[in-house]
Write an enzyme that holds these catalytic residues in place. Structure first.
Site, PDB file in Angstrom:
ATOM      1  N   GLU A 188       0.866  -1.180   0.000  1.00 49.20           N
ATOM      2  CA  GLU A 188       0.000   0.000   0.000  1.00 49.20           C
ATOM      3  C   GLU A 188       0.896   1.221   0.000  1.00 49.20           C
ATOM      4  OE1 GLU A 188      -3.643  -1.854   2.686  1.00 49.20           O
ATOM      5  OE2 GLU A 188      -2.681   0.003   3.300  1.00 49.20           O
TER       6      GLU A 188
ATOM      7  N   ASP B 142      -6.267   9.042  10.100  1.00 52.30           N
ATOM      8  CA  ASP B 142      -4.952   8.551  10.495  1.00 52.30           C
ATOM      9  C   ASP B 142      -4.479   9.123  11.822  1.00 52.30           C
ATOM     10  OD1 ASP B 142      -3.859   6.719   8.431  1.00 52.30           O
ATOM     11  OD2 ASP B 142      -4.406   8.390   7.132  1.00 52.30           O
TER      12      ASP B 142
ATOM     13  N   TYR C  92     -10.404  -4.877   3.532  1.00 53.57           N
ATOM     14  CA  TYR C  92      -9.507  -4.395   4.579  1.00 53.57           C
ATOM     15  C   TYR C  92     -10.346  -4.313   5.845  1.00 53.57           C
ATOM     16  CZ  TYR C  92      -5.892  -1.255   6.593  1.00 53.57           C
ATOM     17  OH  TYR C  92      -4.922  -0.670   7.360  1.00 53.57           O
TER      18      TYR C  92
END
Lengths: 278, 405
Positions: free
Chosen positions: A54, A65, A180
Site C-alpha cells: 500500500e 490517520d 480491509y
C-alpha cells in the site's frame, strides 16, 4: 461478479493460498522522508517479504490517520511530493517488479483535483492494481469506485467494527481485490486490537464474502502480525514502518534498512501463522 | 452556473445530501453508520412537535430570543442611502449566533442518549456555546482547538474551562480550525458509542449542513416577521459574513424563494484576494472534498489544503458550507469580499455611530453594507446579520490600531 477487475491482487492471493500462507501487506507514504529514499524503500519491500504494497498518497488533512501517518504525510509534502511523483514511483517500481500488487491509499481530494478520469488512466498505466480511498464510503460509489472498476482497478473497501450485518452487504457490493478489516474503532496506529474480537468479526465477515480479508489499523509487532494473520488472509502494517522512517537519524540509508528489517521480521511472523493455520 | 433556475431554492439537500454537485457524505466507513443514525434521529426529532417546543422554550428563556431587529438610524444617515437594519444576534446568550445551533444539536444528542459531546472551535465562539450548553445539561464536553488559536484566543479558552469543558490543543497540521476539525473527527471515530459530534457550521458530512442550517434559520424567520411588522414589506437586500457560513445560511434560507430579496455573502479577503492571504473559498478557491463534503476550498494545484488568513479568527477556515457553493453556482446569492482593513474600519464606524461593538466577523458584512448602501435609494432596505459581539476582538483590534492595552 464478472465485472470485477482481475489484477495482480487476485493472482497474489491465489498463489498465497496455494502456498498455504497469509499475506503481509505493508504501508508506506510515497515521498517519505523524500522521494529518493522512499523509492529505495518501495523497491526493496518485495524482497524483504511484503506480498502486497500500500502506497500512501500524502494529504494535508488525513482525518482517519493517527499521528505517525499524519507526520509521514507532512514529511513527504514538505519534501515536495505530488501526485505525479507518486505515480512515477510506481512506474519505476514496475520496471523491476511485475508481480507484487500496489494499492494506492489516501484521501479523495488530491485524486479529485488531479481529475478522476486522468487519475484512473495514469494509475492503471503506471501499474497500480487497486485503490483505497478512505473517505469514499459505498454511498459515494459513483464518484470513483465504479469508474475505477471500469478502468480495471480494484476498489478496496474498508469494513470496521461499526459495519454490522445489516450494512455489510452494502460495503461488499462493489468491493474487489481484498477486504480491509479495520480492527479497531479509531485512527491508524493508536491502540492494539483484541485478537479474539478480531477473529470473531472476521469470521462474521467471511460468511458474507469470498474475498480475502486483511486485518489492519493497530498491528505493530511480528508477534501481533502472527496472531492476527491467523484470523484472516493477511495483515496490514503501516504506522510501525512509518515510525522507523520518522526515527531514522541520517534520513536515507537507516530508514531503508530499518523498514526492510521490520518487514522481514513481520513476514516471518505471518509465514508462521500460515503454517499454524493449515 | 450552467444549471437552469430551480423552482425552489429550499428543496435541498437531496437524499444523498447533495446541494447540486456539492455536499455529500465523504467520510470513513467507521463514521458512516453514525452519520446514518444521526440523520434518522434528526428526521424523527424534526417530526416530533415536542422537540421543537423544547428547543423554542430554551431559545426564549435561555438564549433570549427573539433577537431584536434594530434600525441603525445614525449609520443610515451617515451612509446616506438605504435604510440599514441589524439583526441583533450578538445579544444572544454567549454573544453570538452559535448558540442557536448548539442548543438544537445538544437537545438532539440527549434524545439519542449520548453522554459525551465533542466540538471543534476556531475563534472559540462555537466552543464556548457548546461548553455552555453542556454545562446546562450536565454533559461531558471536549473541545478541540488548534494550538495557534489557543494562543490567540486565551479569554475564550478560559471561558470554556470555567464552563467545565476540556480544551484539547491540536498540534497537527497547520494547528488551526481545520486541524481541530480533523482531530474531532478522529475522536469521534475512536468513541463511537457514547459521543455526539456538535459541528459549529453548515459544513461536514450530510446531515450536518442541513441540520445546522435548520437550527440557524430561526434568524431569518424572525427577521422576516420583524421587517414585515416594521416596514410592511420584505427587505431589498440581506448581508451576512461568511466563514463556514452558518449565520448567513440562517438569515438567507427563509428568504431564498423571495425573488426580490437580493443576498450578499461576504467572505474574508484578508490582506487582499490577490495576496493569497485570505479566507475567501468561493472567490479564491475551487471545488474539492474535505471534512465530509464537496465544496469550494482553498488549496494548491495538487489538492493540498492551504491555510486561510483573516483578521477574524471566526472566518479563518479554508472551506465554506456546500449549500453556499450551490447558491453561488445557481446565482441566487452574490458572494463578495471585504479585507481586514475594511472590516477594521467598519468595526470602528459601528462602535462610534451606533454604540454597538461588533465582532470582527459581522464587521466584514458591515464593510460591504458601507459599500452598497450609499448606492441605493433612501426607501430601500438592507438587513445585516450582526451575528456576534466584539468584546472578544478588542485585543486584536487594539493591536492593529497600534494601541497597547
Amino acid at each position: 461478479m464478472s465485472n470485477e477487475p482481475r489484477t495482480r491482487i487476485a493472482e497474489t492471493f491465489e498463489r498465497l493460498q496455494r502456498e498455504g500462507r497469509k499475506a503481509l501487506v505493508t504501508f508506506i507514504t510515497a515521498g517519505d522522508p523524500d522521494l529518493d529514499t522512499s523509492q529505495r524503500i518501495l523497491d526493496g519491500l518485495p524482497q524483504a517479504g511484503a506480498d502486497v504494497i500500500e502506497l500512501g498518497m500524502p494529504f494535508t488533512d488525513p482525518m482517519a490517520d493517527g499521528p505517525a501517518i499524519q507526520l509521514a504525510s507532512q514529511r513527504a509534502l514538505k519534501a515536495g511530493q505530488t501526485m505525479e511523483k507518486t505515480l512515477a514511483m510506481v512506474r519505476r517500481f514496475r520496471q523491476e517488479d511485475d508481480t507484487t500488487p500496489i494499492v494506492l491509499m489516501g484521501y479523495y481530494n488530491p485524486v479529485y483535483v488531479y481529475g478522476n478520469e486522468r487519475f484512473l488512466r495514469d494509475a492503471k498505466d503506471a501499474g497500480v492494481d487497486g485503490l483505497i480511498i478512505v473517505d469514499l464510503p459505498p454511498e459515494e460509489d459513483e464518484e470513483l469506485c465504479l469508474p475505477a472498476m471500469e478502468a480495471g482497478l480494484n476498489f478496496i473497501r474498508l469494513a470496521t467494527p461499526t459495519t454490522d450485518d445489516e450494512r455489510l452487504p452494502k460495503v461488499l457490493t462493489n468491493a474487489s481485490g481484498f477486504l480491509y478489516y479495520v480492527s479497531i474503532t479509531g485512527v491508524t496506529g493508536t491502540r492494539a486490537p483484541d485478537a479474539r474480537d478480531v477473529a470473531a468479526q472476521v469470521a462474521r465477515i467471511k460468511r458474507h464474502t469470498s474475498l480475502p480479508v486483511c486485518i489492519g489499523f493497530g498491528v505493530k509487532t511480528p508477534q501481533q502480525a502472527r496472531t492476527l494473520a491467523t484470523a484472516g488472509d493477511g495483515v496490514v502494517v503501516g504506522s510501525a514502518l512509518v515510525d522507523i522512517i520518522a526515527r531514522a537519524q541520517d534520513g536515507g540509508a537507516e530508514a531503508v534498512r530499518g523498514v526492510h528489517e521490520l518487514t522481514r521480521a513481520l513476514a516471518e511472523g505471518v509465514r508462521v501463522a500460515g503454517k499454524d493455520g493449515t | 452556473m450552467s444549471e437552469h433556475k430551480p423552482n425552489t431554492y429550499t428543496g435541498l439537500p437531496d437524499a444523498k445530501g447533495r446541494f447540486g454537485n456539492h455536499g455529500g457524505r465523504f467520510v470513513a466507513e467507521t463514521l458512516m453508520p453514525l452519520i446514518l443514525e444521526l440523520e434518522e434521529a434528526y428526521r424523527a426529532a424534526r417530526a416530533d412537535p415536542s422537540f421543537q417546543e423544547e428547543l423554542d422554550d430554551f431559545l426564549k428563556h435561555y438564549v433570549g430570543r427573539p433577537s431584536p431587529l434594530y434600525f441603525a438610524e445614525r449609520l443610515t444617515e451617515h451612509l446616506g442611502g438605504a435604510k440599514i437594519y441589524f439583526k441583533r444576534d450578538e445579544l444572544n446568550h454567549t454573544g453570538a449566533h452559535k448558540i442557536n445551533n448548539v442548543l438544537g444539536q445538544i437537545l438532539l444528542a440527549r434524545r439519542m442518549g449520548k453522554t459525551r459531546i465533542i466540538a471543534e472551535t476556531g475563534a472559540g465562539q462555537h466552543g464556548v456555546a457548546t461548553a455552555t450548553a453542556c454545562a446546562r445539561f450536565g454533559l461531558e464536553c471536549v473541545v478541540y482547538m488548534g494550538e495557534v488559536d489557543v494562543e490567540r484566543q486565551q479569554p475564550n479558552v478560559f471561558r470554556m474551562k470555567l464552563l467545565g469543558a476540556e480544551v484539547v490543543p491540536v498540534s497537527s497540521g497547520s494547528r488551526t480550525l481545520k486541524d481541530a476539525l480533523n482531530e474531532a473527527l478522529r475522536d469521534w471515530v475512536a468513541n463511537v458509542e457514547n459521543t455526539f459530534y456538535c459541528i459549529g457550521t453548515v459544513a461536514g458530512p450530510h446531515p450536518y449542513p442541513e441540520m445546522v442550517r435548520d437550527f440557524q434559520s430561526v434568524i431569518g424567520r424572525e427577521a422576516k416577521e420583524q421587517i414585515l411588522e416594521a416596514e410592511g414589506r420584505l427587505p431589498d437586500a440581506l448581508v451576512a459574513a461568511i466563514g463556514g457560513g452558518s449565520n448567513a445560511m440562517g438569515l438567507f434560507y427563509p428568504f431564498l424563494d423571495d425573488a426580490d430579496v437580493e443576498m450578499f455573502g461576504v467572505e474574508a479577503a484578508g490582506r487582499g484576494l490577490d495576496t493569497g492571504a485570505h479566507a475567501a473559498s468561493i472567490l479564491g478557491g475551487r471545488p474539492g472534498v474535505l471534512h465530509g463534503n464537496r465544496t469550494y476550498l482553498l488549496m494548491d494545484e495538487d489538492g493540498q489544503i492551504t491555510e486561510a488568513h483573516s483578521i477574524s479568527a471566526g472566518l479563518d477556515y479554508p472551506g465554506i458550507g456546500p449549500e453556499h457553493a450551490w447558491l453561488h453556482e445557481v446565482g441566487r446569492v452574490n458572494y463578495v469580499a471585504a479585507t481586514d482593513t475594511e472590516a477594521l474600519e467598519a468595526f470602528q464606524v459601528c462602535s462610534e455611530l451606533e454604540g454597538i461593538i461588533p465582532a470582527l466577523e459581522p464587521s466584514h458584512a458591515l464593510a460591504h453594507v458601507m459599500k452598497m448602501a450609499p448606492e441605493m435609494d433612501r426607501d430601500e432596505i438592507i438587513i445585516m446579520n450582526m451575528c456576534g459581539r466584539g468584546d472578544k476582538d478588542i485585543f486584536t483590534v487594539a493591536k492593529h490600531l497600534g494601541v497597547e492595552l
